[in-house]
Design a protein around this motif. Structure first.
Motif, PDB file in Angstrom:
ATOM      1  N   LYS A 255      42.260 -34.061 -30.150  1.00  0.00           N
ATOM      2  CA  LYS A 255      41.445 -33.878 -31.336  1.00  0.00           C
ATOM      3  C   LYS A 255      40.062 -34.502 -31.151  1.00  0.00           C
ATOM      4  O   LYS A 255      39.932 -35.622 -30.668  1.00  0.00           O
ATOM      5  N   GLY A 256      39.032 -33.758 -31.551  1.00  0.00           N
ATOM      6  CA  GLY A 256      37.674 -34.286 -31.520  1.00  0.00           C
ATOM      7  C   GLY A 256      36.951 -34.124 -30.204  1.00  0.00           C
ATOM      8  O   GLY A 256      35.780 -34.473 -30.090  1.00  0.00           O
ATOM      9  N   ILE A 257      37.634 -33.624 -29.165  1.00  0.00           N
ATOM     10  CA  ILE A 257      37.003 -33.440 -27.856  1.00  0.00           C
ATOM     11  C   ILE A 257      37.243 -32.000 -27.424  1.00  0.00           C
ATOM     12  O   ILE A 257      38.391 -31.543 -27.363  1.00  0.00           O
ATOM     13  N   ASP A 258      36.178 -31.270 -27.153  1.00  0.00           N
ATOM     14  CA  ASP A 258      36.276 -29.830 -26.891  1.00  0.00           C
ATOM     15  C   ASP A 258      36.970 -29.525 -25.575  1.00  0.00           C
ATOM     16  O   ASP A 258      37.857 -28.677 -25.508  1.00  0.00           O
ATOM     17  N   GLU A 259      36.534 -30.208 -24.506  1.00  0.00           N
ATOM     18  CA  GLU A 259      37.083 -29.875 -23.194  1.00  0.00           C
ATOM     19  C   GLU A 259      38.467 -30.476 -22.994  1.00  0.00           C
ATOM     20  O   GLU A 259      38.851 -31.431 -23.674  1.00  0.00           O
ATOM     21  N   LEU A 260      39.202 -29.893 -22.061  1.00  0.00           N
ATOM     22  CA  LEU A 260      40.515 -30.429 -21.721  1.00  0.00           C
ATOM     23  C   LEU A 260      40.361 -31.774 -21.019  1.00  0.00           C
ATOM     24  O   LEU A 260      39.427 -31.979 -20.241  1.00  0.00           O
ATOM     25  N   ILE A 261      41.291 -32.671 -21.284  1.00  0.00           N
ATOM     26  CA  ILE A 261      41.224 -34.029 -20.745  1.00  0.00           C
ATOM     27  C   ILE A 261      42.282 -34.202 -19.662  1.00  0.00           C
ATOM     28  O   ILE A 261      43.453 -33.871 -19.861  1.00  0.00           O
ATOM     29  N   LEU A 262      41.854 -34.737 -18.525  1.00  0.00           N
ATOM     30  CA  LEU A 262      42.794 -35.070 -17.454  1.00  0.00           C
ATOM     31  C   LEU A 262      43.297 -36.494 -17.671  1.00  0.00           C
ATOM     32  O   LEU A 262      42.504 -37.402 -17.954  1.00  0.00           O
ATOM     33  N   ALA A 263      44.592 -36.686 -17.576  1.00  0.00           N
ATOM     34  CA  ALA A 263      45.170 -38.010 -17.810  1.00  0.00           C
ATOM     35  C   ALA A 263      46.297 -38.258 -16.820  1.00  0.00           C
ATOM     36  O   ALA A 263      46.835 -37.323 -16.215  1.00  0.00           O
TER      37      ALA A 263
END
Length: 885
Positions: A255-263
């Protein structure tokens, strides 16, 4: 912001004993009635309204009772006068799973007790790794690693803390379930990024304002984690993957971040952590250390030949190649003939007694710190039985060093009865016997790494060891940063010099430029124009430090400035911008030292960092409102601390940062507002100072004004600098200045359209020279269209020369790309613009067009047309020159 805290709760209460529930006393019969009732359950008298239950969801911990005294002192000293600084920190966000739902079904006092107990466990872990509790969130906390105390490995500390917090809560979970009926599990998110640091409060918490999504992403990762697990961002993973076992997750949408996040999810510390620095998957060749390697090999030969001990001290700046030299030396040793063992100091374990000695013992006995204590104890018992020089009496002392419980050993009561001096003496004797037993088997190498972080107990033992090894076939290698030769390592040097002939003192220096070029060439073999330019930037910015070379290459790879496989990387257009950044590892090294300086010295460094790599004393005096004597004393202290070097100059004393990356890392701590203000003051001071060399003045004023609160003041200076760079074939510098000039103009509109077009043509010309043909063509087309529109309005012949100049440059771009017909068309378009008798009315423009046309015809193989154009140029040009009086 941290919630208000009540010191009354920091009283060391034993939370394992649940207090009795207190009710209200009935005024009628004097009996006790629970808070919830309205009437006395004994006589029926109406009771006064019950006081509101305390709001205990936010545990009122008293942090001052939990912070170790030494850490509290460090925190206050580091943040005595924080006015606002940009810092890179690692954020740890922890949230208790299902807390709200569980709290509704629990008594409020039970909620307080369980949360208070858990938070105390967690806070102790945070402080163990010298992190800072930023705030409690009612059902969790947020901690920061990197401010107010910066360390070079804050991401590692944060992940270690996260794993330890999860481990502590695993043990606590059973207790919470049995005691309170609460299944206590937590989710943790970890992210590394920039924040702005505020003022340190009296209760030892920091207030932070977020820049970008640093804290937000940590919070989102915490929400995405499964109960009982931790998720770290890709940035944190990149910094710590050699140390921890990770499971990479599929890209997350948060939520709140457009791009996909790598974790990634950390599970445990690796038994044998890899090197944190350098480039994963690529072995970096050792360059420029052949002499040091030969000295170490020769010292080992001497040990084998004489059977007597030698001591080698390897020192130098951070990243200079100390550990790499020792590793290369150990790799050259025949392990069947000479055994080699290492103990390593850790910068977060300087208070752990015998840390480096314990690490050496574990390597010696084939144990790991990650092994269960019972397993380590069994291995230790077996090893002492094998060694004839050791017996069961030695076990308690070795266990003491290793931090193991000696169990039911008969000697345990004896150890417990010793005073500290006697315990130290007996421990030294046993440790010496253990190491001597290993040396008596044959030549052996003991390496003690990172001694600048040595704990006092280990240092005392090493002094004892160095004084009692003369007759053993033993090479002891001591590795330390050069800065600590005069401080923590000094007693070891004194002990080693007791017999000067046995000491080998290797003080590593920066690599020479040809050696750096060789190193960069081996890391990035490609040599096309774009790659060669980036390689040259790496060479220049590293200034001879091999770590900085590796970390810049690593940063380029991590941020897609270099793509492909090691050995065949390709440079992308992003590389030019990326290479201007300071790698995170290098920044951590610098700021860890910077944070330990008192505030007046930090302010000197910050002001100086805005001025630039080098600066005159008089300019810093103009910026810094202190007495000249105070400033001079501060400058000399910073020279002693190896932040600055002093250089004599005909105009007075000049100072320079030891390394450009030191200057840039310190510069990055300033808020943009403060940077702009100081840049403006510096620009004005230089503008009004007639003693500055003319060649340098325009560039310096342009640099500072462009970064000030009035950047438009830089435009005339930037144009001068850009055109000068182009004239001297400093093409890449010219490109950077032209582009900066156009960006400033686009924002502030100081140039008219004609001037803007002229600058675009200048930019395109140097783009052409470096082979950036697509950009050159696009820039020229835009400039020509702009001029054509202006001439169509009311500026007729005023811009004719610029339009023809643009067409000629565009023709040259086409010709260099092999599009000769397009080139010819553009040249004829230019000739048509000149009208009748161009050799008379526009002689110079006409000659340049015809000269270029003749050359292109020749390149096409149209020799007759080339000769005709050349003859026309000679005939009409010569006639025109004869007619000119």
């Amino acid at each position: 912001m941290l919630l208000n805290q009540n010191p009354a709760h920091g009283n060391g209460r034993d939370s394992g004993n649940q207090p009795a529930v207190q009710g209200r006393t009935c005024p009628g019969c004097g009996q006790s009635t629970p808070h919830e009732g309205q009437f006395c359950i004994h006589c029926g008298t109406r009771l006064a309204p019950a006081p509101p239950a305390p709001r205990l969801a936010n545990p009122p911990l008293d942090l001052q009772t939990l912070v170790p005294a030494a850490l509290a002192h460090k925190m206050r000293a580091a943040a005595a006068d924080i006015r606002g600084e940009r810092r890179e920190v690692t954020v740890v966000f922890l949230d208790v799973n299902g807390f709200t739902a569980s709290a509704r079904s629990m008594d409020s006092e039970d909620v307080y007790l369980v949360v208070d107990e858990a938070m105390r466990l967690l806070v102790e872990v945070v402080y163990k790794y010298e992190g800072t509790v930023d705030k409690f969130t009612g059902d969790g906390l947020m901690a920061l690693f990197g401010a107010p105390i910066g360390h070079e490995n804050d991401p590692e500390r944060a992940v270690r803390a996260a794993l330890e917090m999860q481990a502590a809560l695993c043990s606590f979970r059973k207790h919470a379930n049995e005691r309170y009926g609460f299944d206590f599990q937590a989710r943790i998110g970890v992210n590394t990024g920039p924040v702005v640091a505020g003022k340190l409060g009296n209760d030892l918490h920091l207030e932070y304002t977020v820049i970008g999504d640093t804290v937000n992403l940590a919070s989102r990762l915490e929400h995405a984690a499964q109960p009982g697990t931790t998720l770290v961002s890709f940035e944190t993973y990149q910094r710590t993957r050699p140390i921890f076992h990770y499971e990479l997750h599929p890209p997350l949408q948060v939520k709140g971040i457009d791009e996909l996040i790598l974790a990634a999810q950390p599970s445990a510390v690796k038994t044998k952590p890899e090197r944190v620095r350098g480039i994963p998957g690529l072995r970096v060749p050792m360059v420029g250390r052949a002499d040091g390697l030969e000295q170490l090999l020769s010292a080992l030969d001497d040990v084998e030949r004489t059977g007597r001990a030698r001591i080698a001290l390897v020192s130098g700046d951070a990243g200079i190649g100390k550990s790499r030299l020792v590793a290369e030396f150990r790799s050259r040793v025949d392990n069947d003939r000479v055994r080699s063992f290492e103990g390593q100091c850790l910068n977060y374990a300087r208070k752990q007694p015998y840390r480096v000695v314990a690490d050496l013992l574990r390597n010696l006995y084939g144990m790991s710190e990650a092994d269960p204590p019972a397993q380590q104890w069994n291995v230790l018992r077996a090893q002492t039985m094998e060694q004839g020089a050791l017996d069961s009496d030695a076990l308690p002392y070795l266990a003491h060093v290793l931090g193991l419980d000696p169990g039911e050993s008969d000697q345990r009561p004896i150890i417990e009865q010793f005073d500290s001096a006697m315990l130290q003496r007996q421990t030294h004797i046993v440790l010496h016997r253990a190491l001597r037993a290993e040396a008596e088997k044959g030549p052996v190498i003991f390496v003690f790494e990172d001694l600048h972080w040595i704990d006092s107990a280990s240092r005392d033992f090493l002094i004892y060891l160095l004084q009692n090894v003369d007759e053993l076939p033993l090479l002891i290698v001591l590795v330390s940063r050069g800065l600590e030769r005069e401080t923590v390592v000094a007693p070891l040097i004194v002990a080693a010099k007791r017999s000067p002939s046995r000491l080998l003192d290797i003080q590593l220096q920066l690599l020479a430029r040809p050696e750096v070029e060789e190193l960069v060439g081996k890391l990035i073999p490609a040599d096309d124009k774009e790659t060669a330019h980036i390689k040259q930037k790496i060479v220049e910015r590293s200034e001879g430090n091999p770590l900085y070379v590796e970390e810049m290459v690593r940063m380029l790879v991590d941020r897609n400035g270099l793509i492909g496989e090691p050995g065949s990387w390709k440079v992308t257009r992003a590389a030019e911008q990326i290479i201007t950044m300071v790698p995170g590892t290098v920044k951590g090294l610098v700021l860890a030292r910077f944070d330990r300086r008192p505030d007046p010295l930090r302010r000197i460094l910050q002001n100086a960092a805005v001025i630039g790599r080098s600066f005159p004393r008089r300019l810093l005096h103009a910026l810094y409102d202190v007495t000249p004597e105070s400033l001079d004393a501060g400058l000399m202290e910073l020279v002693d601390d190896h932040f600055l070097v002093q250089r004599a100059n005909v105009d007075g004393d000049w100072f320079e940062f030891q390394h450009v990356l030191i200057q840039e890392a310190i510069y990055s701590t300033l808020l943009r507002r403060d940077r702009r203000e100081i840049h403006g003051l510096v620009g004005e001071a230089i503008e009004n100072d007639d003693s500055w060399p003319v060649d340098d003045k325009a560039e310096l004023v342009a640099h500072h004004f462009s970064r000030s609160t009035s950047p438009a003041r830089a435009i005339p200076y930037l144009r001068t600098v850009a055109e000068k760079a182009a004239a001297s074939s400093a093409n890449w510098s010219a490109i950077a200045h032209f582009r900066q000039l156009l960006e400033l103009d686009a924002t502030h509109g100081e140039l008219d359209a004609g001037e803007s077009a002229q600058i675009q043509i200048g930019l395109a010309r140097v783009l052409k020279f470096v082979g950036e043909y697509d950009d050159a063509e696009q820039t020229l087309r835009q400039a020509i269209d702009q001029i054509r529109a202006l001439r169509a309005e009311d500026r007729g012949n005023e811009l004719l020369g610029d339009q023809v100049d643009g067409l000629r440059e565009l023709a040259d771009v086409y010709a260099r790309e092999g599009a000769f017909e397009l080139a010819v068309n553009k040249l004829h378009e230019g000739l048509d613009l000149l009208g009748e008798d161009p050799h008379i009315h526009h002689s110079h423009l006409w000659q340049t067009l015809l000269d270029r046309l003749s050359w292109i015809y020749f390149r096409q193989g149209k020799l007759a047309e080339a000769v005709d154009a050349a003859r026309m140029l000679v005939d009409k040009g010569s006639a025109d020159e004869r007619a000119d009086p």
